[in-house]
Design an enzyme around this catalytic site. Structure first.
Site, mmCIF file in Angstrom:
data_model
loop_
_atom_site.group_PDB
_atom_site.id
_atom_site.type_symbol
_atom_site.label_atom_id
_atom_site.label_comp_id
_atom_site.label_asym_id
_atom_site.label_seq_id
_atom_site.Cartn_x
_atom_site.Cartn_y
_atom_site.Cartn_z
ATOM 1 C CE LYS A 23 -4.332 -2.032 0.778
ATOM 2 N NZ LYS A 23 -3.800 -3.639 0.996
HETATM 3 C C1 PLP Z 1 -4.439 -4.640 0.601
HETATM 4 C C2 PLP Z 1 -3.517 -5.906 0.514
HETATM 5 C C3 PLP Z 1 -4.066 -6.911 -0.403
HETATM 6 C C4 PLP Z 1 -5.036 -6.842 -1.247
HETATM 7 O O1 PLP Z 1 -5.161 -5.722 -2.195
HETATM 8 P P1 PLP Z 1 -6.185 -5.478 -3.121
HETATM 9 O O2 PLP Z 1 -5.847 -4.057 -3.808
HETATM 10 O O3 PLP Z 1 -7.508 -4.969 -1.835
HETATM 11 O O4 PLP Z 1 -6.828 -6.369 -3.902
HETATM 12 C C5 PLP Z 1 -3.323 -8.154 -0.380
HETATM 13 N N1 PLP Z 1 -2.137 -8.282 0.488
HETATM 14 C C6 PLP Z 1 -1.873 -7.179 1.200
HETATM 15 C C7 PLP Z 1 -0.606 -7.551 1.982
HETATM 16 C C8 PLP Z 1 -2.510 -6.209 1.313
HETATM 17 O O5 PLP Z 1 -2.140 -5.206 2.443
#
Ligand code: PLP
Length: 468
Positions: A112
């Site tokens: 993120k």
């Molecule tokens: C947010 C997240 C996901 C999922 O990503 P999306 O964009 O919501 O599909 C997968 N793995 C981790 C570690 C995350 O923080």
């Protein structure tokens, strides 16, 4: 570049206004009016350049004249200077023609950060220019919250409120949100699931009086700039492996469909992506949609990969918009029906288009533990549970072994020590900047799963700040 809402009723806006809006006023999501393309030689030239330079080249067309060139370049340089690996998003080889793209070298050690750090800097710039302030409210299944807090803390023009499901995030995830001692950071534990938090967030946006009053905006992947920041590493990874002269596939651990949708955007921009493997845990609404042609909402099942414990994937609407020929009224109709009935059936032709674009894959907790254990034995690589699902999916769902497969590593294993210990007997070590996280003081409020309670709590915090 202009942005339109997926539901066709909101004003058409520029990049800066799409950024500040978060959700469009008609309840839809902003998408670019058209897809800019990168030519083959531009893609080829991304190989070997610093990550920040690649980020600038890939994202510049989307910003248009909202931000001058030199300013935008400085924002990008500053954004990726905070990452702790010289390659920013390094590729590690796992097996013949199978690669891991490590996306956990930012401040909160999950992918993120790659978009959220950019978002924080963009907000700071645009608000500074306009002399405005905003209230950010975010819903998180664990990692968005900490990434948003790290990106927005100590910024005068922003208050950031994070709603997370009480007792349904890992201890490291919680502590990353609750131990930041900044006056503009507010962590709310909601007695409900992530889907409840996300529904609550949408309800706040749909209350026009509240929205205008507190100058509400969002940093969830409903915000277009989040998607944009994630498109970059698909280009970087693919160019390093020979694109555009060679096709490349990706396997993406998926929850809210934000990350994999960014891969779809890269493909629409001309990146020769062969397969996009959509890998889910037992919350498999999206892999079931691909298998059956009908999206059917279920109950959220808590899992070892909590950031993917999601049933209502908001970004699917952006893909649906393209599937339905960019007809906002049809999207609005189908989304309203889905909200009512919990079901959305794709017409056979559209279902075929969706399965041509995405390959579904599902792995439950037992399989996840096995994958973490096997991966350590095969490669010496310790995977977090989310990344393990992407690695298993990349291996199991690939159609052509001669096409390089890149599995995205979405979190550092130390973020989910319990699952990793269960699989390997080892507790992965936190990076130095987080080493004291278990001894920092926590600060959060527990709130009822109730929109009125959340609104009242936000207003109370903002009022306190005005008085202070
Ligand atoms: C947010 C997240 C996901 C999922 O990503 P999306 O964009 O919501 O599909 C997968 N793995 C981790 C570690 C995350 O923080």
């Amino acid at each position: 570049m202009r942005y339109v809402s997926t539901r066709g009723q909101a004003p058409v806006v520029d990049f800066a206004d799409a950024l500040l809006a978060g959700l469009a006023r008609d309840g839809g999501l902003y998408v670019p009016e058209s897809w800019p393309a990168l030519a083959a030689d531009e893609i080829r030239a991304l190989s070997g350049v610093p990550y920040a330079e690649a980020a600038y080249r890939v994202t510049r067309p989307f910003v248009g004249d909202s931000i001058p060139d030199a300013t935008y370049r400085a924002i990008i340089e500053d954004t990726y200077a905070r990452f702790d690996h010289a390659a920013t998003a390094p590729l590690v080889q796992l097996a013949p023609n199978h690669w891991l793209l490590e996306l956990f070298h930012g401040p909160t050690i999950a992918f993120k950060d790659y978009a959220m750090q950019l978002l924080g800097n963009l907000f700071n710039h645009v608000l500074g220019e306009r002399g405005e302030r905003v209230t950010i409210v975010g819903a998180t299944s664990g990692d968005t919250g900490s990434a948003a807090i790290e990106a927005c803390k100590d910024r005068d023009a922003i208050d950031v409120f994070i709603l997370y499901p009480h007792n349904r995030v890992s201890e490291v995830q919680r502590r990353q949100m609750t131990t930041v001692a900044s006056a503009n950071v507010h962590a709310f534990a909601v007695e409900g699931t992530f889907d409840d938090c996300q529904a609550m967030l949408k309800a706040l946006f749909n209350d026009a009086a509240f929205r205008d009053d507190v100058r509400l905006t969002g940093v969830n992947s409903i915000n277009w700039a989040r998607i944009l920041g994630q498109v970059v590493y698909y280009f970087v990874g693919a160019a390093a492996l020979g694109a555009p002269d060679r096709k490349v596939s990706f396997a993406v651990p998926t929850g809210n469909f934000g990350n994999i949708y960014a891969g779809y955007v890269a493909r629409r921009m001309g990146l020769p992506v062969s397969q996009l493997v959509l890998a889910t845990n037992a919350n498999d609404i999206l892999s079931r949609t691909l298998a059956t042609g009908t999206m059917k909402r279920g109950e959220v099942i808590p899992s070892l990969s909590p950031s993917m414990d999601i049933q209502v994937a908001s970004n699917f609407e952006r893909f649906l918009f393209d599937l339905l020929g960019r007809d906002g009224s049809r999207v609005a109709q189908q989304m309203a029906a889905f909200a009512d009935t919990g079901e959305l059936a794709l017409a056979p032709g559209l279902w075929r288009e969706a399965t041509a674009m995405f390959t579904g894959y599902r792995l439950d907790d037992a399989g996840t533990i096995e994958e973490i254990r096997d991966s350590l034995a095969r490669t010496g690589q310790v995977l977090d549970p989310h990344s393990a699902i992407g690695v298993a999916g990349g291996r199991a769902a690939r159609a052509d072994a001669s096409v390089p497969m890149v599995s995205l590593a979405t979190a550092h294993p130390a973020k989910f020590p319990d699952a990793v210990k269960q699989a390997t007997g080892r507790i992965p070590e936190l990076p130095p900047h987080m080493a004291d996280i278990y001894s920092r003081k926590e600060r959060f409020d527990v709130l009822k799963n109730d929109v009125a309670a959340v609104k009242a709590a936000i207003r109370a915090r903002l009022a306190q700040k005005v008085q202070a």
